[in-house]
Design an enzyme around this catalytic site. Structure first.
Site, short mmCIF file in Angstrom:
data_model
loop_
_atom_site.label_atom_id
_atom_site.label_comp_id
_atom_site.label_asym_id
_atom_site.label_seq_id
_atom_site.Cartn_x
_atom_site.Cartn_y
_atom_site.Cartn_z
N PHE A 296 65.20 64.33 67.49
CA PHE A 296 65.71 62.75 67.43
C PHE A 296 65.78 62.00 66.30
O PHE A 296 65.64 60.91 66.10
CB PHE A 296 64.91 62.16 68.81
CG PHE A 296 64.65 62.97 69.84
CD1 PHE A 296 65.51 63.76 70.47
CD2 PHE A 296 63.26 63.03 70.02
CE1 PHE A 296 65.10 64.60 71.62
CE2 PHE A 296 62.96 63.92 71.21
CZ PHE A 296 63.80 64.84 71.82
N CYS A 297 66.03 62.72 65.12
CA CYS A 297 65.92 61.99 63.87
C CYS A 297 64.97 61.33 63.69
O CYS A 297 64.85 60.30 62.82
CB CYS A 297 67.02 61.37 63.82
SG CYS A 297 68.82 62.06 63.75
N ASN A 298 63.63 61.90 64.33
CA ASN A 298 62.39 61.33 63.84
C ASN A 298 61.52 62.35 63.25
O ASN A 298 60.48 62.77 64.33
CB ASN A 298 61.84 60.66 65.15
CG ASN A 298 60.56 59.42 65.06
OD1 ASN A 298 59.80 59.85 64.21
ND2 ASN A 298 60.71 58.57 65.61
#
EC number: 2.8.1.9
Length: 870
Positions: free
Chosen positions: A479-481
């Site tokens: 999740f782009c984290n």
């Protein structure tokens, strides 16, 4: 539902609102009645149909124009003209009205965060990422500055680090741990916060240090109001603690800094580098958290707050905002100017006068005025429900799901689910529930991975694939984290670097590497989510991943759902059943229809000319039926004697004939004596590509396989990757030279489909073997006997089994009536009994063991002789 309502009924479904959740779904989200379960509100929530009707009515009833801002010189000219001819200096009514609406929109955004216009300004941007970039590129970084950020930050926040390090500042990630009050503390003294510093980052900036003028330095601390990976909500007291007493917060009492021994040295270096006398500024990434619990800026006066409107109410996309304290805005250093941000400029000398109002200073170009005017319809919707009611509604759903997932067990007692960020999850059922729920430390997000009974991991892509087949839309990955992903999945730097070296990148198919998951599964709820959504999701997890204990006739206990291939049953069948070749099909063009023959030559790539051509998009991607289902309507035929490939489509008036080779060919080398297989002229190439463009409705070109050009097959990410079959030559096939399908296996599948249809009172389409695009169809024996074959002979030709074929949604596309249709079958049914280690297997992949001394052909009716041992 009775138990759920007993526990959460006072807070679920907006009992005091203008509409119940049932009414909201029936009147504003009718499109969800088609069986779609949408559980990706952390990615983007859904727009209301009523909201869009109001937007459409607004746009079709009013005229909105560019809210032009007259520059200073323009005002001077207008004033002079007014003196001379009585000219009015007012803007057009349309532009003025639009400007008023934009001003009102700014006010609504500030009001949503309880931010006073005296203290804050609202800068509209193209999105939350653009807002974060604006902070990074204009922040007054110096060599004495520090950029601190929590591990649980989106990549868009991490990107600010590039600006900081590039200007000589240091950067450091921190872990924030909040615990209950210590015994020696008063209840009113607030939470006990531990800050764990990670390695300090600084680049070689000797030149910057030398040239830099030592003035005031400013530090920036960034954290999300809610982590988009786990849903963990950060204590907003961090805003005051960092701004008012950073030394105590980050270094010592009263909150205490926890520093483990393995990072002690780097932390001491870092702490000595911090300039406590310098001003600390705080950025909150509220893109995720503001949808259900926006930060109250009157109580927590952060300097910068980032907003995303499509996460709030679905529409509009491409619009975000940066809320900035007016005193902080004065410190930002902006270089570029544009028409909207300049009061006056002179073209041929270095002169520019910038606008002074914060939003006018930072908003380059014309405002996205239609999108901005549309947000008031979204805010109207949220206000009618209230954020507190939305928070309680969505959190009750996430708590219910967490509770159910935590309780799941396989038949052997092993836990099914590992959740992230929910270690201290508690559930309250008493009169103070509302107070407890409002202080709940996790947003309406549930992130987890699933385990098999033996403790191995289900890949998150398997979960996503099966969820999609069940009509459930969720999200998987990191999740782009990356910080939260590594932290909660316990991935070390060595793990991460090793994964990258192994070829793993964001959004690829490598969901488990070296026995560890590389990402997770996330479900998240929005204001229109319902108990039925949550219940369907839990039912899906139970039916697809929870394995009960099952006793087989011989007394051996196995986990029933995942021992899919009936090997025990095969052992009791006839030792030598009779099989024969029922059909042979060649697919000259990848993903287009094939043609059947009675007899065909074999060559080193399999069937001569099988998948020797493919259709490529203008950007270089391989086009397949998964992307362009209309390709299934293109029929093909090869005339070996004439050396012609003939192609036909209902979308094209004429057949296309392509001369491919001379009459003389060597099947063992698959090379031709003539150059006729190469397109002879540009006009011929244009003719062919124009035909295929018309046939599929998009610009494309036809490519022919050439062994000197194409060395690998294409993987699912549309990049060149290795095929499963590394020992033989293949053309444009995905994995192997041949796909073999058994008529008896297809018959068993159809029996299951028929029974399923009767149970659900619907008639499911009977599946033809050719739905699976086989090269070889065999008849005889028992269903799925081919699963155990290791080698086989067809006539005098020898083949090696490469294992089962992993099926995708392409088999759900049918065109029996000349129209392309998509459904969830037969893949959904196959997934219920043919799933092994994340793969849905049906059919067998083969490699031809070529005999260089013999020119071989394969013929319908030949006997098939399988061998179960190598």
């Amino acid at each position: 539902m009775e138990d759920f309502l007993k526990e959460f009924g006072d807070y679920y479904g907006y009992p005091d609102g203008p509409k119940s959740i049932k009414e909201i779904r029936e009147t504003e989200f009718k499109r969800l009645d088609e069986g779609v379960v949408y559980l990706d509100h952390a990615g983007s929530t859904l727009y209301s149909e009523l909201q869009m009707e109001n937007v459409f009515k607004d746009f079709t009833s009013n005229v909105y124009g560019n809210p032009r801002i007259l520059n200073l010189l323009h005002f001077v000219l207008l004033a002079e003209m007014a003196d001379l001819v009585g000219y009015s200096d007012s803007q057009s009514d349309i532009s003025s009205a639009t400007s008023d609406l934009i001003a009102d929109a700014r006010h609504q955004v500030l009001e949503y965060f309880n931010a006073s216009p005296e203290d804050y300004s609202c800068i509209f941007t193209s999105g939350a990422t653009a807002a974060l970039k604006l902070v990074g590129e204009t922040f007054p970084w110096t060599h004495d500055s520090n950029f601190l950020y929590t591990m649980e930050n989106h990549n868009s926040v991490l990107g600010i680090r590039e600006y900081a390090l590039g200007q000589g500042a240091s950067a450091c990630a921190v872990d924030i741990e909040e615990t209950a009050n210590q015994p020696s503390q008063l209840a009113s003294s607030g939470p006990f916060i531990k800050v764990k510093h990670r390695a300090v980052q600084r680049r070689n900036t000797s030149k910057l240090q030398k040239d830099e003028s030592r003035g005031d330095a400013y530090n920036l601390f960034a954290f999300p109001s809610e982590c988009n990976f786990t849903g963990l909500r950060f204590n907003l007291d961090l805003v005051k603690l960092i701004k008012e007493n950073p030394e105590a917060t980050l270094q010592g009492s009263p909150f205490g800094t926890y520093v483990s021994s393995d990072i002690l040295s780097s932390s001491l270096i870092f702490l000595s580098a911090l300039h406590w006398s310098k001003r600390w500024m705080v950025l909150i990434d509220a893109a995720k958290g503001c949808a259900t619990l926006p930060p109250n800026l009157s109580e927590y006066p952060a300097d910068f707050v980032v907003v995303s409107f499509y996460k709030l109410f679905g529409y509009p996309t491409g619009l975000g905002a940066l809320l900035v304290r007016n005193d902080a805005a004065k410190l930002l250093k902006k270089t570029y100017f544009s028409g909207g941000t300049v009061a006056a400029s002179i073209a041929d000398i270095d002169f520019v006068k910038r606008r002074e109002r914060v939003e006018e200073f930072f908003e380059d170009g014309s405002a996205s005025f239609l999108s901005i005017t549309a947000i008031r319809h979204g805010f109207k919707l949220l206000k009618s429900l209230t954020t507190s009611a939305i928070w309680m509604h969505t959190t009750s759903l996430s708590m219910y799901v967490k509770k159910k997932l935590q309780a799941l067990r396989h038949g052997n007692g092993a836990a099914v689910c590992v959740m992230y960020g929910s270690e201290n999850q508690k559930y309250w059922i008493h009169s103070s529930f509302m107070l407890q729920l409002s202080s709940h430390k996790s947003g309406p997000t549930v992130t987890f991975n699933l385990k098999r009974p033996d403790g191995s991991w289900f890949g998150y892509l398997e979960v996503e694939k099966l969820a999609s087949l069940s009509g459930i839309q969720l999200r998987t990955g990191c999740f782009c984290n990356p910080g939260a992903c590594a932290k909660y999945l316990d991935l070390s730097h060595s793990d991460l670097l090793s994964n990258v070296e192994a070829g793993h990148v964001c959004w690829d198919d490598n969901d488990v590497i070296n026995g560890k998951p590389t990402g997770a599964v996330r479900v998240s709820f929005g204001y229109m989510s319902s108990f039925e959504d949550a219940k369907k999701f839990i039912d899906f997890i139970i039916s697809s991943f929870v394995s009960p204990t099952k006793n087989i006739g011989n007394g051996i206990a196995v986990s029933g759902r995942f021992t899919q291939l009936p090997s025990e049953e095969l052992e009791s069948r006839e030792s030598s059943p009779s099989y024969f070749l029922k059909s042979v099909t060649i697919y000259p063009i990848k993903s287009c229809a094939g043609f059947s023959v009675n007899r065909w030559p074999l060559c080193k790539t399999g069937l001569l000319h099988d998948r020797e051509w493919m259709i490529q998009g203008l950007t270089g991607e391989t086009l397949t039926q998964k992307k362009v289902p209309e390709m299934s309507l293109i029929s093909t035929f090869l005339d070996l004697e004439e050396g012609l490939l003939s192609v036909e489509s209902t979308r094209c008036k004429d057949k296309l004939h392509i001369r491919i080779k001379s009459k003389s060919y060597n099947p063992r080398s698959n090379e031709f004596d003539s150059h006729d297989n190469i397109l002879e002229s540009h006009s011929e190439e244009t003719r062919i590509n124009s035909w295929f463009t018309s046939a599929i409705g998009r610009q494309c070109k036809l490519l022919q396989y050439c062994s000197s050009t194409f060395k690998h097959c294409l993987n699912r990410n549309k990049s060149h990757g290795l095929c499963r079959d590394l020992e033989s030559n293949i053309n444009f096939a995905n994995e192997a030279q041949f796909l073999l399908i058994s008529e008896e296996s297809v018959a068993d599948l159809n029996r299951r489909l028929d029974a399923k249809g009767k149970d659900n009172n619907q008639a499911l389409e009977k599946i033809n073997p050719y739905r699976f695009r086989p090269n070889l169809v065999i008849s005889g024996g028992e269903a799925y006997a081919e699963d155990k074959w290791r080698t086989l002979k067809i006539g005098d030709s020898q083949f090696t089994s490469l294992g089962g074929c992993n099926r995708c949604q392409m088999i759900n596309i049918s065109n029996g009536t000349g129209q392309v249709k998509k459904s969830n079958e037969p893949l959904t049914t196959l997934a219920s009994y043919r799933r092994v280690k994340g793969k849905i297997l049906f059919g067998t992949l083969l490699r031809y063991e070529i005999d260089a001394k013999t020119e071989s052909w394969i013929q319908v009716g030949e006997e098939v002789t399988p061998y179960t041992d190598y």
